[in-house]
Write a protein that holds these residues in place. Structure first.
Motif, mmCIF file in Angstrom:
data_model
loop_
_atom_site.group_PDB
_atom_site.id
_atom_site.type_symbol
_atom_site.label_atom_id
_atom_site.label_comp_id
_atom_site.label_asym_id
_atom_site.label_seq_id
_atom_site.Cartn_x
_atom_site.Cartn_y
_atom_site.Cartn_z
ATOM 1 N N ILE A 165 -4.395 14.841 -10.257
ATOM 2 C CA ILE A 165 -3.204 14.526 -9.455
ATOM 3 C C ILE A 165 -2.746 13.087 -9.647
ATOM 4 C CG2 ILE A 165 -3.889 16.208 -7.707
ATOM 5 C CD1 ILE A 165 -4.565 13.777 -5.878
ATOM 6 N N SER A 166 -3.536 12.278 -10.315
ATOM 7 C CA SER A 166 -3.216 10.864 -10.500
ATOM 8 C C SER A 166 -2.051 10.691 -11.462
ATOM 9 C CB SER A 166 -4.453 10.133 -11.030
ATOM 10 O OG SER A 166 -4.178 8.782 -11.285
ATOM 11 N N THR A 167 -1.074 9.893 -11.063
ATOM 12 C CA THR A 167 0.102 9.665 -11.904
ATOM 13 C C THR A 167 0.402 8.181 -12.042
ATOM 14 O OG1 THR A 167 1.572 9.895 -9.976
ATOM 15 C CG2 THR A 167 1.149 11.874 -11.281
ATOM 16 N N ALA A 168 0.954 7.820 -13.187
ATOM 17 C CA ALA A 168 1.344 6.433 -13.443
ATOM 18 C C ALA A 168 2.586 6.095 -12.621
ATOM 19 C CB ALA A 168 1.599 6.248 -14.929
ATOM 20 N N PRO A 169 2.818 4.830 -12.266
ATOM 21 C CA PRO A 169 2.003 3.666 -12.617
ATOM 22 C C PRO A 169 0.853 3.400 -11.644
ATOM 23 C CG PRO A 169 3.941 2.937 -11.449
ATOM 24 C CD PRO A 169 4.061 4.435 -11.545
ATOM 25 N N ILE A 229 0.818 -1.211 0.000
ATOM 26 C CA ILE A 229 0.000 0.000 0.000
ATOM 27 C C ILE A 229 0.851 1.260 0.000
ATOM 28 C CG2 ILE A 229 -1.904 -1.129 1.178
ATOM 29 C CD1 ILE A 229 -0.986 0.313 3.729
ATOM 30 N N ASP A 230 2.190 1.134 -0.015
ATOM 31 C CA ASP A 230 3.038 2.315 0.022
ATOM 32 C C ASP A 230 2.713 3.329 -1.078
ATOM 33 O OD1 ASP A 230 4.333 1.635 2.307
ATOM 34 O OD2 ASP A 230 6.016 0.669 1.319
ATOM 35 N N PRO A 231 2.533 2.909 -2.349
ATOM 36 C CA PRO A 231 2.202 3.899 -3.373
ATOM 37 C C PRO A 231 0.912 4.663 -3.067
ATOM 38 C CG PRO A 231 2.875 1.846 -4.382
ATOM 39 C CD PRO A 231 2.689 1.575 -2.924
ATOM 40 N N LEU A 232 0.006 4.034 -2.338
ATOM 41 C CA LEU A 232 -1.253 4.682 -2.007
ATOM 42 C C LEU A 232 -1.040 5.865 -1.062
ATOM 43 C CD1 LEU A 232 -4.350 4.609 -2.238
ATOM 44 C CD2 LEU A 232 -4.376 2.988 -0.346
ATOM 45 N N LYS A 233 0.055 5.845 -0.306
ATOM 46 C CA LYS A 233 0.270 6.882 0.702
ATOM 47 C C LYS A 233 0.440 8.265 0.096
ATOM 48 C CE LYS A 233 2.190 3.738 4.145
ATOM 49 N NZ LYS A 233 3.377 3.304 4.905
ATOM 50 N N LYS A 234 0.892 8.337 -1.169
ATOM 51 C CA LYS A 234 1.071 9.648 -1.771
ATOM 52 C C LYS A 234 -0.277 10.313 -2.039
ATOM 53 C CE LYS A 234 1.431 7.928 -6.572
ATOM 54 N NZ LYS A 234 2.312 7.841 -7.743
ATOM 55 N N TYR A 235 -1.346 9.507 -2.079
ATOM 56 C CA TYR A 235 -2.690 10.052 -2.224
ATOM 57 C C TYR A 235 -3.425 10.126 -0.886
ATOM 58 C CZ TYR A 235 -1.932 8.626 -7.126
ATOM 59 O OH TYR A 235 -1.430 8.438 -8.389
ATOM 60 N N SER A 236 -3.162 9.175 0.004
ATOM 61 C CA SER A 236 -4.007 8.996 1.184
ATOM 62 C C SER A 236 -4.021 10.206 2.107
ATOM 63 C CB SER A 236 -3.581 7.743 1.961
ATOM 64 O OG SER A 236 -2.244 7.872 2.429
#
Length: 553
Positions: free
Chosen positions: A530-534, A493-500
């Motif tokens: 704000i959504s960025t790949a991947p 879930i680490d990538p989710l933290k940039k949004y959370s």
């Protein structure tokens, strides 16, 4: 326990034969994950049998040199799959015989073992020459424990050596059934991600335009200094004791709204430590609690032989009651400093179940019984946990806490334990987060479909791509399987933290503090911007059952 059985799932396109080969070899190892040594692995029973000698597998693992039989299989595979098979044969686990025995003797372990016993049956002939097939659970268990107790340790090849029959048979029909389900889920997940994006894009066109330059960065810490206070709470009515970390904002001029955060199975209160501190810096009293019957310590005690199960069945009841008790405690512990009537709950995985229950969802035993009637579902591993709820006394359960005004469920495990009727009872604002690469609580059956059952007027579905279920168990699992990353690449879930930090704060400010200035952060146009790949993020505000069916179709 879930990660031990989900590692073999590779949700990507591959040839049918190579997918099946990868699956059946992987599933033997990852159930982790004086007897006669097995000499051959055979596919099929009679009259056509294909197979390979265990010695050839051992040689290929050590020297990457294939014998005649194995080479005939490898030639049918892609290069990436040949690499995968070689790595699979070299992986060694650090699990001890005691730990394997403990895992396989637990309720969920026995279910997994029986499931594998159908895939790897024991074949025998009677006096008349008739072939008989029986469940191979006992033989698999013997092979795993003996291999784990051997100086060479638990590996696929060593398991085959210790398997108590001269030939290990793989049921091709059962294998195809499993791979079909996994491939079907993979296609449904891709369709879901694409369909949700289309609906979100259409919705964004109907919303007011968002001027990103006028919005502050919510990932930056807030103005308040945060004090951490750890307490051991004792609920005498339930004879239950558990630990909670209170993240307290300093100098807030009014009573603070409360957010209680609930971890998943085999995790602990540190799971939400970062987001709890962030919320407290904006004036919320954030509390991370540790559920003693389903935390990491419980799993560790199982492996040490101090308990018999991965989690206590009563956790389905105790978890939501833990949160309610925290709200009771806050009222007395910090009178005048907290506003427990404006409380929110955030949960991950089993904690997602906890959040949904507190929001008003009720257990539907009839629906759950039907969902569990077919046994383990290779496309929805979370049913292993959900079906355990059938051991509860069959009576109405309502954990709704009127002080909870908002609930966020991240990768929740909830589809069958609540069912459509149970989830439809949620009336407060609710948000659900689904991860496209979640192989434990798969996004389509566990989050997206249940979201389509919701009737609350204010609801949100966040879908994040390229993210898995959790990182919590990774460090613990790697103690026992050093090459754990080989089975499950780091898609936690680490990538989710940039949004959370942004959307969780905006949700709580909107629904607990009635701060309308945060509404732009909850528009689909803003999320798309704000959504960025991947790790693309998509937001939906509603989804009907008809739309859900159309997406999959």
């Amino acid at each position: 326990m879930f990660y031990l059985v989900s590692l073999n799932i590779k949700l990507r396109s591959r040839t049918f034969l190579s997918l099946f080969t990868s699956l059946v070899t992987g599933v033997i190892l990852v159930t982790v994950s004086s007897a006669q040594a097995s000499e051959r692995v055979e596919f099929g029973i009679n009259p056509i049998k294909l197979g390979v000698a265990v010695k050839e597998l051992e040689t290929y693992g050590k020297e990457k040199r294939a014998g005649k039989e194995l080479d005939s299989f490898l030639k049918l595979m892609k290069e990436e799959d040949r690499v995968y098979i070689h790595q699979l044969l070299t992986v060694r686990s650090e699990f001890t015989a005691l730990q394997i025995s403990q895992l396989l003797n637990s309720a969920m372990g026995k279910k997994i073992l029986t499931y594998l016993g159908d895939l790897v049956p024991v074949i025998s002939r009677d006096a008349a020459g008739e072939i008989h097939k029986s469940n191979g659970a006992k033989a698999i268990r013997t092979g795993l424990i003996l291999a784990a107790g051997d100086p060479d340790g638990l590996s696929l090849v060593n398991f085959l050596r210790k398997y108590p029959n001269s030939t290990i048979h793989l049921d091709v029909e059962k294998g195809f059934e499993i791979t079909n389900k996994i491939e079907k889920l993979s296609k449904e997940t891709r369709s879901m991600v694409s369909g949700v994006k289309e609906l979100s894009t259409a919705l964004a066109q109907t919303e007011p335009k968002v001027d990103l330059k006028k919005l502050v960065d919510l990932t930056v810490a807030g103005q308040y200094r945060v004090k951490l206070q750890t307490e051991v709470l004792k609920d005498s009515k339930r004879n239950r004791q558990f630990t909670a970390d209170f993240y307290l904002p300093q100098g807030v001029p009014q009573a603070s709204s409360v957010v209680v955060l609930s971890h998943g199975l085999s995790s602990d209160r540190q799971h939400f430590a970062v987001i709890a501190r962030h919320l407290a810096s904006y004036g919320f009293v954030a509390v991370t609690i540790e559920h003693p019957g389903s935390n990491l310590a419980k799993l560790q005690n199982l492996l040490k032989g101090r308990t018999k199960e991965v989690f206590d069945i009563n956790e389905f009841v105790n978890r939501p009651k833990d949160v309610s008790y925290v709200l009771d405690d806050l009222t007395q512990r910090f009178p005048g400093l907290v506003n427990v009537q404006q409380a929110g709950v955030i949960g991950h995985s089993f904690g997602g179940y906890t959040a949904m229950a507190l929001a008003g969802a009720t257990i539907d035993f009839d629906y759950l019984t039907n969902a569990c009637s077919q046994g383990i579902d290779s496309a929805n591993v979370s049913l292993l946990l959900q079906c355990e709820a059938l051991k509860l006394p069959r009576q109405p359960y309502n954990f709704r806490d009127d002080r909870i005004k908002f609930a966020l469920a991240i990768n929740p495990i909830d589809s069958s334990v609540f069912g459509p009727e149970g989830i439809a009872k949620i009336k407060i604002p609710v948000a659900v987060v689904a991860a496209s690469d979640d192989t434990i609580a798969s996004a389509v059956p566990e989050q997206v479909k249940p979201f389509s059952w919701m009737t609350a007027s204010q609801r949100y579905l966040f879908v994040v791509e390229g993210v898995g279920h959790t990182t919590d168990v990774r460090s613990f699992a790697k103690i026992f399987v050093p090459d754990f990353d080989f089975f499950t690449p780091a898609k936690g879930i680490d990538p989710l933290k940039k949004y959370s930090h942004t959307f969780i704060l905006a949700l709580l400010q909107t629904h607990l503090n009635n701060q309308t200035t945060y509404l732009p952060y909850l528009q689909t146009g803003y999320v798309n911007a704000i959504s960025t790949a991947p790790n693309k993020l998509t937001l939906l505000r509603s989804l009907t059952s008809q739309q859900f069916n159309n997406i999959l179709r």
